[in-house]
Write a protein that holds these residues in place. Structure first.
Motif, short mmCIF file in Angstrom:
data_model
loop_
_atom_site.label_atom_id
_atom_site.label_comp_id
_atom_site.label_asym_id
_atom_site.label_seq_id
_atom_site.Cartn_x
_atom_site.Cartn_y
_atom_site.Cartn_z
N GLY A 114 0.83 -1.20 0.00
CA GLY A 114 0.00 0.00 0.00
C GLY A 114 0.86 1.24 0.00
N ASP A 115 0.26 2.35 -0.46
CA ASP A 115 1.03 3.58 -0.53
C ASP A 115 1.51 4.04 0.83
OD1 ASP A 115 0.71 3.70 -3.25
OD2 ASP A 115 -1.10 4.93 -3.16
N SER A 116 0.69 3.79 1.87
CA SER A 116 1.08 4.21 3.21
C SER A 116 1.74 3.09 4.00
CB SER A 116 -0.16 4.71 3.98
OG SER A 116 -1.13 3.69 4.07
N GLY A 117 1.92 1.92 3.36
CA GLY A 117 2.54 0.80 4.04
C GLY A 117 4.06 0.91 4.02
N PRO A 118 4.72 0.13 4.87
CA PRO A 118 6.19 0.19 4.94
C PRO A 118 6.89 -0.37 3.71
CG PRO A 118 5.35 -1.56 6.35
CD PRO A 118 4.17 -0.79 5.88
N ARG A 119 6.21 -1.24 2.92
CA ARG A 119 6.87 -1.80 1.75
C ARG A 119 7.25 -0.73 0.74
NH1 ARG A 119 3.86 -6.19 -1.95
NH2 ARG A 119 3.60 -7.17 0.09
N THR A 120 6.33 0.21 0.52
CA THR A 120 6.60 1.26 -0.47
C THR A 120 7.78 2.12 -0.04
OG1 THR A 120 4.28 1.34 -1.11
CG2 THR A 120 5.62 3.27 -1.63
N GLY A 121 7.80 2.51 1.24
CA GLY A 121 8.91 3.32 1.74
C GLY A 121 10.24 2.58 1.67
N ALA A 122 10.21 1.30 2.03
CA ALA A 122 11.44 0.51 1.99
C ALA A 122 11.93 0.35 0.56
CB ALA A 122 11.20 -0.84 2.64
N SER A 123 11.01 0.10 -0.37
CA SER A 123 11.38 -0.08 -1.78
C SER A 123 11.98 1.22 -2.34
CB SER A 123 10.15 -0.48 -2.57
OG SER A 123 10.47 -0.61 -3.95
N LEU A 124 11.41 2.35 -2.00
CA LEU A 124 11.96 3.63 -2.47
C LEU A 124 13.35 3.87 -1.88
CD1 LEU A 124 8.79 5.90 -2.25
CD2 LEU A 124 9.99 5.21 -4.33
N ALA A 125 13.51 3.54 -0.62
CA ALA A 125 14.82 3.73 0.02
C ALA A 125 15.88 2.85 -0.64
CB ALA A 125 14.72 3.41 1.51
N ILE A 126 15.49 1.63 -0.98
CA ILE A 126 16.44 0.72 -1.65
C ILE A 126 16.81 1.26 -3.03
CG2 ILE A 126 16.68 -1.59 -2.61
CD1 ILE A 126 14.88 -2.57 -0.31
N ASP A 127 15.79 1.72 -3.78
CA ASP A 127 16.06 2.25 -5.12
C ASP A 127 16.98 3.47 -5.05
OD1 ASP A 127 14.52 0.29 -6.24
OD2 ASP A 127 12.71 1.53 -6.44
N ARG A 128 16.76 4.33 -4.07
CA ARG A 128 17.62 5.51 -3.93
C ARG A 128 19.04 5.12 -3.51
NH1 ARG A 128 12.93 9.15 -1.04
NH2 ARG A 128 12.15 10.15 -2.98
N ALA A 129 19.12 4.13 -2.63
CA ALA A 129 20.46 3.65 -2.24
C ALA A 129 21.18 3.05 -3.44
CB ALA A 129 20.33 2.64 -1.11
N ASP A 130 20.40 2.30 -4.24
CA ASP A 130 20.97 1.72 -5.47
C ASP A 130 21.48 2.82 -6.39
OD1 ASP A 130 21.01 0.78 -8.25
OD2 ASP A 130 20.12 -1.07 -7.49
N ALA A 131 20.69 3.89 -6.55
CA ALA A 131 21.10 5.00 -7.42
C ALA A 131 22.34 5.69 -6.87
CB ALA A 131 19.95 5.99 -7.56
N SER A 132 22.36 5.85 -5.53
CA SER A 132 23.52 6.52 -4.92
C SER A 132 24.80 5.71 -5.12
CB SER A 132 23.26 6.74 -3.42
OG SER A 132 22.15 7.60 -3.23
N VAL A 133 24.70 4.38 -4.96
CA VAL A 133 25.88 3.52 -5.17
C VAL A 133 26.34 3.60 -6.62
CG1 VAL A 133 26.70 1.14 -5.17
CG2 VAL A 133 25.31 1.98 -3.26
N ARG A 134 25.41 3.54 -7.57
CA ARG A 134 25.76 3.63 -8.99
C ARG A 134 26.42 4.96 -9.31
NH1 ARG A 134 23.21 -0.39 -12.14
NH2 ARG A 134 21.69 -1.63 -10.96
N GLU A 135 25.86 6.04 -8.70
CA GLU A 135 26.47 7.35 -8.97
C GLU A 135 27.86 7.43 -8.37
OE1 GLU A 135 25.41 12.11 -8.53
OE2 GLU A 135 24.24 10.62 -7.40
#
Length: 208
Positions: A33-54
């Protein structure tokens, strides 16, 4: 050089996928769900992935890797913005629903109040109508009683007058009878005296 960078990007991508796999798997166990922890965790992982790539792209001076990192970060930011918009829309929807519910409750309360007032008004009108009918009946009864009393008084007065007239007639008849009786008595007395006088006269003649 291009092939080396391509191999490097492939290696980095494979390494990041390997690192992310247990994290992504664990994330799937979180409530959705949009307000569930899965969405927040997934966004944090994607941003961490982007930061590592950068970071690696800068270290390796790989512009394509850096561009991929920026695309991933922009995509994560857009996803986050979309989630925020959905959450905001949901909040507005809930607010609108609550406002509508409040309006409906208020309208229902006003309707019930109007019904109670209408019922109360109708009850008062009926009560007043019954009171007027009762007053009319009472007035009619009083008028009837007054008429009956006047009739009885008139009949009583007529009876009394008739009694007085009959009594007067009887008194007049009694007076006439008394007068006649007196006259008869006087006549009888005169005759008796005349007889007595004649008898006395005859007796005096016999002695002479």
């Amino acid at each position: 050089m291009m092939e080396v960078r391509s191999i490097g990007r492939s290696a980095i991508d494979g390494w990041l996928r390997l690192v992310r796999w247990p994290i992504d798997t664990a994330t799937q166990l979180l409530p959705n769900g949009d307000s569930g922890p899965r969405t927040g965790a997934s966004l944090a992982i994607d941003r961490a992935d982007a930061s590592v790539r950068e970071l690696l792209g800068r270290a390796l001076n790989d512009e394509e890797l850096q561009a991929d990192a920026r695309r991933r970060r922009i995509a994560a930011d857009e996803r986050a913005r979309a989630v925020e918009l959905r959450l905001e829309a949901e909040a507005q929807k809930r607010e609108a629903h609550n406002e509508l519910s409040q309006r409906q409750e208020k309208a229902e309360s006003l309707r019930q109040q109007a019904e109670r007032q209408a019922d109360e008004k109708e009850r008062k009108v009926e009560q007043e109508r019954q009171q007027r009918k009762q007053q009319v009946r009472q007035t009619a009864a009083k008028q009837k009683a007054a008429v009956e009393q006047a009739r009885e008084e008139k009949e009583h007065a007529a009876e009394q007058k008739a009694k007085r007239e009959r009594l007067q007639v009887l008194e007049e008849q009694t007076g006439a009878l008394d007068t006649k009786a007196d006259a008869l008595t006087t006549t009888d007395e005169a005759q008796r005296l005349a007889k007595a006088a004649a008898k006395a006269k005859a007796a005096r003649k016999g002695t002479a």
